[in-house]
Scaffold this motif. Structure first.
Motif, PDB file in Angstrom:
ATOM      1  N   LEU A   1      30.883 -14.362  59.803  1.00  0.00           N
ATOM      2  CA  LEU A   1      30.550 -14.711  58.423  1.00  0.00           C
ATOM      3  C   LEU A   1      30.730 -13.486  57.548  1.00  0.00           C
ATOM      4  O   LEU A   1      30.476 -12.354  57.979  1.00  0.00           O
ATOM      5  N   ARG A   2      31.129 -13.706  56.297  1.00  0.00           N
ATOM      6  CA  ARG A   2      31.372 -12.605  55.366  1.00  0.00           C
ATOM      7  C   ARG A   2      30.627 -12.853  54.060  1.00  0.00           C
ATOM      8  O   ARG A   2      30.519 -13.991  53.586  1.00  0.00           O
ATOM      9  N   SER A   3      30.097 -11.775  53.496  1.00  0.00           N
ATOM     10  CA  SER A   3      29.455 -11.826  52.186  1.00  0.00           C
ATOM     11  C   SER A   3      30.067 -10.757  51.296  1.00  0.00           C
ATOM     12  O   SER A   3      30.344  -9.644  51.747  1.00  0.00           O
ATOM     13  N   THR A   4      30.259 -11.094  50.040  1.00  0.00           N
ATOM     14  CA  THR A   4      30.738 -10.111  49.066  1.00  0.00           C
ATOM     15  C   THR A   4      29.733  -9.889  47.953  1.00  0.00           C
ATOM     16  O   THR A   4      30.053  -9.258  46.947  1.00  0.00           O
ATOM     17  N   ASP A   5      28.499 -10.428  48.140  1.00  0.00           N
ATOM     18  CA  ASP A   5      27.456 -10.263  47.123  1.00  0.00           C
ATOM     19  C   ASP A   5      26.164  -9.727  47.737  1.00  0.00           C
ATOM     20  O   ASP A   5      25.079 -10.210  47.464  1.00  0.00           O
ATOM     21  N   SER A   6      26.320  -8.755  48.616  1.00  0.00           N
ATOM     22  CA  SER A   6      25.187  -8.053  49.244  1.00  0.00           C
ATOM     23  C   SER A   6      24.359  -8.939  50.157  1.00  0.00           C
ATOM     24  O   SER A   6      23.199  -8.651  50.416  1.00  0.00           O
ATOM     25  N   GLY A   7      24.944 -10.034  50.640  1.00  0.00           N
ATOM     26  CA  GLY A   7      24.265 -10.887  51.603  1.00  0.00           C
ATOM     27  C   GLY A   7      23.584 -12.099  51.019  1.00  0.00           C
ATOM     28  O   GLY A   7      22.908 -12.837  51.741  1.00  0.00           O
ATOM     29  N   ARG A   8      23.766 -12.364  49.723  1.00  0.00           N
ATOM     30  CA  ARG A   8      23.115 -13.526  49.114  1.00  0.00           C
ATOM     31  C   ARG A   8      23.781 -14.829  49.530  1.00  0.00           C
ATOM     32  O   ARG A   8      23.110 -15.843  49.702  1.00  0.00           O
ATOM     33  N   THR A   9      25.104 -14.813  49.682  1.00  0.00           N
ATOM     34  CA  THR A   9      25.840 -15.988  50.152  1.00  0.00           C
ATOM     35  C   THR A   9      26.848 -15.547  51.203  1.00  0.00           C
ATOM     36  O   THR A   9      27.269 -14.378  51.240  1.00  0.00           O
ATOM     37  N   TRP A  10      27.244 -16.512  52.053  1.00  0.00           N
ATOM     38  CA  TRP A  10      28.131 -16.200  53.180  1.00  0.00           C
ATOM     39  C   TRP A  10      29.231 -17.245  53.300  1.00  0.00           C
ATOM     40  O   TRP A  10      29.022 -18.422  52.966  1.00  0.00           O
ATOM     41  N   SER A  11      30.397 -16.814  53.798  1.00  0.00           N
ATOM     42  CA  SER A  11      31.506 -17.722  54.052  1.00  0.00           C
ATOM     43  C   SER A  11      32.073 -17.448  55.440  1.00  0.00           C
ATOM     44  O   SER A  11      31.965 -16.337  55.969  1.00  0.00           O
ATOM     45  N   ARG A  12      32.655 -18.487  56.033  1.00  0.00           N
ATOM     46  CA  ARG A  12      33.193 -18.387  57.389  1.00  0.00           C
ATOM     47  C   ARG A  12      34.549 -17.676  57.387  1.00  0.00           C
ATOM     48  O   ARG A  12      35.389 -17.939  56.537  1.00  0.00           O
ATOM     49  N   ARG A  13      34.731 -16.761  58.350  1.00  0.00           N
ATOM     50  CA  ARG A  13      36.024 -16.132  58.579  1.00  0.00           C
ATOM     51  C   ARG A  13      36.569 -16.620  59.917  1.00  0.00           C
ATOM     52  O   ARG A  13      35.933 -17.418  60.614  1.00  0.00           O
ATOM     53  N   THR A  14      37.724 -16.123  60.310  1.00  0.00           N
ATOM     54  CA  THR A  14      38.308 -16.523  61.589  1.00  0.00           C
ATOM     55  C   THR A  14      37.490 -15.939  62.735  1.00  0.00           C
ATOM     56  O   THR A  14      37.143 -14.757  62.733  1.00  0.00           O
ATOM     57  N   ALA A  15      37.182 -16.775  63.713  1.00  0.00           N
ATOM     58  CA  ALA A  15      36.372 -16.336  64.849  1.00  0.00           C
ATOM     59  C   ALA A  15      37.139 -15.341  65.710  1.00  0.00           C
ATOM     60  O   ALA A  15      38.376 -15.275  65.688  1.00  0.00           O
ATOM     61  N   VAL A  16      36.391 -14.569  66.489  1.00  0.00           N
ATOM     62  CA  VAL A  16      36.998 -13.620  67.421  1.00  0.00           C
ATOM     63  C   VAL A  16      37.783 -14.401  68.469  1.00  0.00           C
ATOM     64  O   VAL A  16      37.244 -15.323  69.099  1.00  0.00           O
ATOM     65  N   PRO A  17      39.051 -14.089  68.680  1.00  0.00           N
ATOM     66  CA  PRO A  17      39.868 -14.840  69.645  1.00  0.00           C
ATOM     67  C   PRO A  17      39.265 -14.831  71.047  1.00  0.00           C
ATOM     68  O   PRO A  17      38.683 -13.836  71.497  1.00  0.00           O
ATOM     69  N   GLY A  18      39.419 -15.974  71.719  1.00  0.00           N
ATOM     70  CA  GLY A  18      39.011 -16.082  73.111  1.00  0.00           C
ATOM     71  C   GLY A  18      37.553 -16.388  73.338  1.00  0.00           C
ATOM     72  O   GLY A  18      37.125 -16.569  74.484  1.00  0.00           O
ATOM     73  N   THR A  19      36.743 -16.457  72.285  1.00  0.00           N
ATOM     74  CA  THR A  19      35.315 -16.737  72.429  1.00  0.00           C
ATOM     75  C   THR A  19      35.054 -18.242  72.327  1.00  0.00           C
ATOM     76  O   THR A  19      35.975 -19.038  72.089  1.00  0.00           O
ATOM     77  N   ALA A  20      33.800 -18.639  72.487  1.00  0.00           N
ATOM     78  CA  ALA A  20      33.450 -20.059  72.498  1.00  0.00           C
ATOM     79  C   ALA A  20      33.779 -20.750  71.189  1.00  0.00           C
ATOM     80  O   ALA A  20      34.009 -21.969  71.160  1.00  0.00           O
ATOM     81  N   ALA A  21      33.803 -20.016  70.093  1.00  0.00           N
ATOM     82  CA  ALA A  21      34.119 -20.635  68.804  1.00  0.00           C
ATOM     83  C   ALA A  21      35.573 -21.073  68.724  1.00  0.00           C
ATOM     84  O   ALA A  21      35.922 -21.942  67.923  1.00  0.00           O
ATOM     85  N   THR A  22      36.431 -20.476  69.548  1.00  0.00           N
ATOM     86  CA  THR A  22      37.847 -20.850  69.554  1.00  0.00           C
ATOM     87  C   THR A  22      38.210 -21.727  70.738  1.00  0.00           C
ATOM     88  O   THR A  22      39.222 -22.417  70.710  1.00  0.00           O
ATOM     89  N   SER A  23      37.370 -21.691  71.783  1.00  0.00           N
ATOM     90  CA  SER A  23      37.619 -22.511  72.967  1.00  0.00           C
ATOM     91  C   SER A  23      36.281 -22.842  73.614  1.00  0.00           C
ATOM     92  O   SER A  23      35.567 -21.939  74.076  1.00  0.00           O
ATOM     93  N   ALA A  24      35.933 -24.143  73.645  1.00  0.00           N
ATOM     94  CA  ALA A  24      34.625 -24.563  74.153  1.00  0.00           C
ATOM     95  C   ALA A  24      34.426 -24.171  75.605  1.00  0.00           C
ATOM     96  O   ALA A  24      33.285 -23.971  76.050  1.00  0.00           O
ATOM     97  N   SER A  25      35.499 -24.034  76.362  1.00  0.00           N
ATOM     98  CA  SER A  25      35.386 -23.698  77.786  1.00  0.00           C
ATOM     99  C   SER A  25      35.414 -22.196  78.036  1.00  0.00           C
ATOM    100  O   SER A  25      35.352 -21.763  79.175  1.00  0.00           O
ATOM    101  N   SER A  26      35.483 -21.411  76.977  1.00  0.00           N
ATOM    102  CA  SER A  26      35.578 -19.958  77.146  1.00  0.00           C
ATOM    103  C   SER A  26      34.269 -19.383  77.668  1.00  0.00           C
ATOM    104  O   SER A  26      33.186 -19.760  77.237  1.00  0.00           O
TER     105      SER A  26
END
Length: 708
Positions: free
Chosen positions: A134-159
């Motif tokens: 997650l990324r914030s550009t307002d000191s942590g008040r709001t957050w947006s999703r970025r690309t997940a780290v490759p090879g982790t569970a967020a990119t592959s459920a069986s990882s």
């Protein structure tokens, strides 16, 4: 003996401060510096601050109890600290915190926080356990999703690969590691990731000294180093007995310290990793290391272990330490003076209100049962075998006294250097020659009583047992019986306040008080729990009760009253519950506490910090029409921001137990409880406070039930 910690380290939840061990006794998991200003985070919501590069520390009230394992210092006054779900930021040196709302609740979250990285005050990143970023550009008040780290569970459920660290060297350039042996790089703030390292070993930690020079470590017998901003990485061998590193931190491009996975050793390089020296800095497990300057290094670990170096990590010295004794009881004696006593003759004294303690062990190898001092120099110690000791030189030497009985007395009260009274196990014995000889009191009213405790105020003495209350107004010469609050009352603990007021806690957790030496008793129904086990008052209005739990939380709580027991404020002292005799008072605002983990605490602020809070409850109707009917209780915590945990307890007439329900306050502070009643009941609501407001409790609210 523990060395001084310089300043009192306040706990992270109330106005209590550590006295043993020093600087404090909770495990520390993370450490970071911005020059001489540094912070350390650990278990049980612990957060510490230093302004002198780790020479002294003070506690910061976070209001959290979960383990804090993530800490990033953005500047001397700005820091971000996180647990699994909770994420907080302060921009005023820890005086106030704001929640960074990356998830709906601090109580539960998906993935959990692995680490955070703030390359600038406004831009921050969160790495989650499933690999999402997650990324914030307002000191942590709001957050947006970025690309997940490759090879982790967020990119592959069986990882089966998990992310381990994330570090951004600018708002757009960053690196991530995994336990699959990878290091990934991004130059577009996490939109795309490029593999730059692929090793057959899990990678654990990253650090960059500047945008060009960085290091990565893990479960490998080498360190990976880059001098071109992460484009290429070189293997630098570690000492042969070092299987890998869990963390690495650097003061310069050449001077670095690494911490082994077991936390038993540090490794040091002064040439950018070409050569390493292994060193043992502490007998206890270390969990984090950091530099305040090229000369000053600090490492922290379990039980608050803190070691410091003034030669760039070549050698380390411990800061503070722990008393060698094992304690189970406390006794306050005079302004700023208190004693802790326990196993194998353990005896320690403080003369500065609990800031520091000195071991003065008694001359016995058995557990100390009770102590009583008439001055700093003259005191008495009673052990579990019935042996009574006396000192007249502040504990430098001890005289063995003859109690005059083969039975084992349970308590001692020294009314003066000459008059000493022993209570239990049956009756009382009295000495008028400083304990040289004792005589049993022959009065029928007391000679056969089973007694386990004694208290006194001047010449007024109160001896008590499970079914006995006996009072003397002439320094123990003669005694009279005091009626218990009810014929069935079993006494748990008693405190004599002044010459006339008595507070009694019975075995069912009911608090009673008498202002006329026990002739009439009044129940105080606002305690809210049947698990109280020790009561201590400084005067007729101000006192404490040690309790076994607060709601579902079995940590070290006390309840404090400043209105004679009408309402009770929960105070969280420590992670472990207090001992059976683990509370002592020395005045309206001064008190001491002892936990089952051998932690010694004190307060000079009546256990409170921050501003007062206001809590109220009311019943939808004062009467339930019939047994089994439903009642709604509405309440409000003024000044709430939402999510505060309120414990609402009820006790029906004739019951020996309090039932409770934990509810969360809404954003406007309101909350509601609905329950069925079979008998007339009393309700109490209590809140333990947070970093902004102190805890509070309500008076008991009575709801009647009509019976046929």
């Amino acid at each position: 003996m523990p060395a001084t910690a310089g300043a009192a380290v306040q706990t992270s939840h109330s106005g209590w401060r550590w006295g043993n061990p020093l600087p404090q006794g909770t495990a520390l998991n993370a450490l970071d510096f911005a020059g001489a200003r540094g912070y350390a985070a650990g278990d049980f919501g612990t957060l510490l601050r230093t302004d002198d590069a780790g020479a002294t520390w003070r506690g910061i009230n976070t209001g959290l109890t979960e383990p804090l394992g993530v800490l990033r210092v953005l500047g001397p006054d700005s820091l971000v600290v996180a647990g699994r779900c909770a994420l907080r930021r302060s921009d005023d040196g820890g005086r106030t915190f704001r929640r960074l709302p990356w998830t709906a609740s601090d109580a539960s979250c998906t993935g959990g926080i692995v680490t955070v990285s703030f390359p600038s005050p406004a831009t921050g990143f969160i790495l989650l356990g499933n690999g999402n970023i997650l990324r914030s550009t307002d000191s942590g008040r709001t957050w947006s999703r970025r690309t997940a780290v490759p090879g982790t569970a967020a990119t592959s459920a069986s990882s089966g690969v998990s992310p381990t660290d994330l570090l951004f060297v600018s708002d757009t350039q960053g690196f991530a590691t995994t336990d699959g042996g990878n290091v990934f790089a991004t130059i577009d703030a996490g939109n795309t990731w490029t593999p730059v390292v692929d090793e057959p070993f899990p990678m654990r930690s990253l650090t960059f000294v500047n945008p060009s020079v960085g290091y990565a470590v893990g479960d490998a017998p080498f360190v990976l180093a880059t001098t071109d901003g992460g484009s290429t990485w070189n293997e630098l061998g570690l000492p042969a007995d070092t299987p890998g590193l869990r963390q690495i931190r650097c003061a310069t491009t050449d001077l670095c310290l690494g911490l082994t996975p077991a936390g038993d050793r540090l490794v040091r390089t002064t040439d950018g990793g070409k050569t390493w020296v292994s060193l043992s800095a502490s007998a206890r497990r270390l969990q984090a290391v950091a530099f305040a300057s090229p000369a000053r290094a600090v490492s922290v670990g379990v039980r608050g272990t803190t070691v410091t170096s003034d030669d760039g990590g070549a050698t380390f010295s411990p800061l503070g330490g722990a008393l060698p004794g094992r304690f189970n009881g406390l006794q306050a004696s005079g302004a700023g003076v208190a004693y802790a006593y326990g196993d194998r003759g353990s005896l320690a004294r403080t003369t500065d209100g609990g800031l520091s303690w000195t071991e003065i062990d008694a001359a016995t190898s058995d557990t100390v049962r009770d102590v009583s001092y008439v001055s700093l120099r003259t005191g008495f110690v009673l052990d579990v075998t019935g042996q009574l000791l006396r000192t007249d030189n502040a504990g430098s030497s001890w005289q063995i006294l003859n109690a005059g009985t083969a039975l084992r007395p349970q308590a001692v009260a020294a009314l003066s250097s000459a008059i000493v009274v022993l209570a239990g196990p049956v009756g009382v014995r009295r000495s008028t020659d400083g304990g040289q000889t004792f005589k049993a009191n022959p009065d029928k009213v007391i000679r056969e009583d089973s007694l386990f405790g004694i208290d006194h105020s001047g010449g007024v003495v109160l001896a008590f047992g499970p079914k006995a209350l006996r009072l003397s107004t002439d320094s123990g010469r003669s005694w009279r019986a005091i009626k218990r609050p009810t014929p069935k009352t079993r006494v748990n603990d008693v405190d004599l306040v002044g010459s006339r007021t008595i507070y009694l806690l019975d075995a069912e957790g009911t608090m009673w008080t008498s202002s006329d030496r026990g002739r009439r008793w009044r129940a105080l129904p606002g305690l809210g729990t049947e698990l109280g086990y020790a009561v201590r008052f400084s005067d007729s209005r101000h006192g404490y009760v040690a309790v076994g739990e607060f709601g579902a939380d079995q940590a070290g709580y006390v309840l404090r009253t400043d209105d004679g027991g009408r309402t009770w404020q929960p105070q969280l002292v420590a992670a472990r519950a207090l001992t059976a005799n683990g509370i002592a008072v020395a005045g309206r605002t001064s008190a001491y506490a002892l936990t089952r983990a051998n932690g010694l605490f004190s307060t000079t602020t009546a256990g409170s910090t921050a501003r007062r809070s206001r809590l109220s409850i009311r019943a939808a109707s004062p009467v339930v029409a019939k047994p089994g009917g439903t009642i709604r209780i509405d309440g409000r915590l003024r000044g709430a921001r939402g999510g505060e945990r309120i414990v609402v307890s009820l006790r029906e007439q004739g019951s020996t137990r309090w039932l409770y329900q934990e509810v969360a306050a809404a954003s406007n502070g309101t909350f509601t409880v609905v329950t069925r009643l079979n008998h007339t009941a009393r309700f109490v609501a209590q809140w333990s406070g947070d970093e902004r407001m102190r805890g509070t409790g309500t008076p008991a609210l009575k709801v009647a039930v009509r019976t046929p």
